[in-house]
Design a protein around this motif. Structure first.
Motif, PDB file in Angstrom:
ATOM      1  N   LYS A   1       2.286   1.757  -3.542  1.00 23.97           N
ATOM      2  CA  LYS A   1       1.290   2.305  -4.465  1.00 23.97           C
ATOM      3  C   LYS A   1       1.041   3.783  -4.191  1.00 23.97           C
ATOM      4  O   LYS A   1       0.863   4.580  -5.120  1.00 23.97           O
ATOM      5  CB  LYS A   1      -0.012   1.519  -4.348  1.00 23.97           C
ATOM      6  CG  LYS A   1       0.055   0.117  -4.927  1.00 23.97           C
ATOM      7  CD  LYS A   1      -1.297  -0.575  -4.830  1.00 23.97           C
ATOM      8  CE  LYS A   1      -1.256  -1.953  -5.477  1.00 23.97           C
ATOM      9  NZ  LYS A   1      -2.580  -2.637  -5.418  1.00 23.97           N
ATOM     10  N   SER A   2       1.036   4.143  -2.916  1.00 24.85           N
ATOM     11  CA  SER A   2       0.831   5.545  -2.561  1.00 24.85           C
ATOM     12  C   SER A   2       1.985   6.411  -3.056  1.00 24.85           C
ATOM     13  O   SER A   2       1.775   7.518  -3.578  1.00 24.85           O
ATOM     14  CB  SER A   2       0.682   5.678  -1.043  1.00 24.85           C
ATOM     15  OG  SER A   2       0.555   7.037  -0.673  1.00 24.85           O
TER      16      SER A   2
ATOM     17  N   SER B   1       0.828  -1.201   0.000  1.00 23.70           N
ATOM     18  CA  SER B   1       0.000   0.000   0.000  1.00 23.70           C
ATOM     19  C   SER B   1       0.867   1.257   0.000  1.00 23.70           C
ATOM     20  O   SER B   1       0.561   2.250  -0.682  1.00 23.70           O
ATOM     21  CB  SER B   1      -0.916  -0.012   1.223  1.00 23.70           C
ATOM     22  OG  SER B   1      -1.663   1.184   1.292  1.00 23.70           O
ATOM     23  N   GLN B   2       1.949   1.211   0.752  1.00 24.49           N
ATOM     24  CA  GLN B   2       2.859   2.356   0.812  1.00 24.49           C
ATOM     25  C   GLN B   2       3.521   2.591  -0.546  1.00 24.49           C
ATOM     26  O   GLN B   2       3.693   3.733  -0.979  1.00 24.49           O
ATOM     27  CB  GLN B   2       3.920   2.105   1.884  1.00 24.49           C
ATOM     28  CG  GLN B   2       4.798   3.313   2.180  1.00 24.49           C
ATOM     29  CD  GLN B   2       5.798   3.012   3.280  1.00 24.49           C
ATOM     30  OE1 GLN B   2       6.100   1.848   3.561  1.00 24.49           O
ATOM     31  NE2 GLN B   2       6.304   4.053   3.925  1.00 24.49           N
TER      32      GLN B   2
ATOM     33  N   GLY C   1       1.641   6.749  -6.734  1.00 26.67           N
ATOM     34  CA  GLY C   1       0.506   7.613  -7.047  1.00 26.67           C
ATOM     35  C   GLY C   1       0.830   9.084  -6.880  1.00 26.67           C
ATOM     36  O   GLY C   1       0.299   9.935  -7.607  1.00 26.67           O
ATOM     37  N   ASN C   2       1.716   9.401  -5.941  1.00 28.15           N
ATOM     38  CA  ASN C   2       2.122  10.797  -5.749  1.00 28.15           C
ATOM     39  C   ASN C   2       2.856  11.353  -6.963  1.00 28.15           C
ATOM     40  O   ASN C   2       2.975  12.575  -7.117  1.00 28.15           O
ATOM     41  CB  ASN C   2       3.015  10.921  -4.513  1.00 28.15           C
ATOM     42  CG  ASN C   2       2.253  10.678  -3.224  1.00 28.15           C
ATOM     43  OD1 ASN C   2       1.033  10.855  -3.173  1.00 28.15           O
ATOM     44  ND2 ASN C   2       2.962  10.256  -2.184  1.00 28.15           N
TER      45      ASN C   2
END
Length: 209
Positions: free
Chosen positions: A134-135, A131-132, A138-139
């Motif tokens: 992907k985040s 999840s980290q 995404g940034n």
């Protein structure tokens, strides 16, 4: 004493007149020749001046051309250097966001190597790292392409197989085998998908094929 010949003075005068006329003619002929020579000299001088001016102009134009070539080469090198610097800066920003992901992944691996490692706890840690990650992506404009149930789009999806489905419409995605990604709307990797071929056709005996 013989009489003087009256015709002699007349003849002498005529001769003198002829000589004067000849001299005048020669003088008249000499004047245009001098003028022609002077005109030729002037024309040659003008041509020489024009040639010198043309050479000077050509030399100046060549200098301008060489300066323009040098300026263009300097601009090209500067553009390449600035492009490389921007790429390095952009890459550095992405890596800075990925370092925490690497740290947490290293912790998860270290935890998994312990003799009494809890699988459930390890799974939770890996999910957190995913999840980290992907985040962080995404940034920077990276988005998942996960088109389950959506119409098949050959511009973003790669069909690896077709299967019949009673619940998913024909030419719609049944499931995603490999997630695709885009960067600020630009496709990076197409999603590998299974596409529905619609309900299964019944066999001749009435059973689904």
């Amino acid at each position: 004493m013989p009489d003087a010949d009256p015709s002699k003075p007349t003849t002498q005068a005529a001769e003198k007149q002829n000589e004067a006329a000849t001299a005048a003619t020669d003088a008249a002929n000499a004047t245009p020749t001098a003028g022609t020579e002077a005109g030729s000299a002037t024309t040659a001088t003008d041509a020489a001046v024009q040639l010198i001016a043309a050479k000077a102009e050509a030399s100046a134009n060549y200098d301008k051309y060489m300066r323009a070539v040098a300026d263009l080469e300097n601009f090209r090198r500067r553009a390449v250097r600035e492009k490389d610097e921007l790429r390095t800066i952009a890459t550095g920003r992405v890596l800075e966001d990925l370092f925490p992901v690497l740290d947490n992944l290293s912790l998860a691996v270290a935890h998994a190597r312990q003799p009494n490692a809890d699988v459930k706890s390890l799974l939770g840690g890996v999910e957190m790292v995913l999840s980290q990650l992907k985040s962080a992506l995404g940034n920077h404009g990276v988005k998942d392409i996960n088109p389950v149930g959506q119409p098949f789009d050959p511009h973003q999806h790669e069909a690896i197989s077709h299967e019949p489905s009673a619940t998913v419409k024909a030419e719609h995605v049944i499931n995603v085998v490999r997630t695709g990604y885009s960067l600020n709307g630009r496709l990076l990797r197409a999603a590998a998908v299974t596409v529905s071929s619609g309900p299964a056709k019944p066999a001749p005996d009435g059973k689904p094929a």
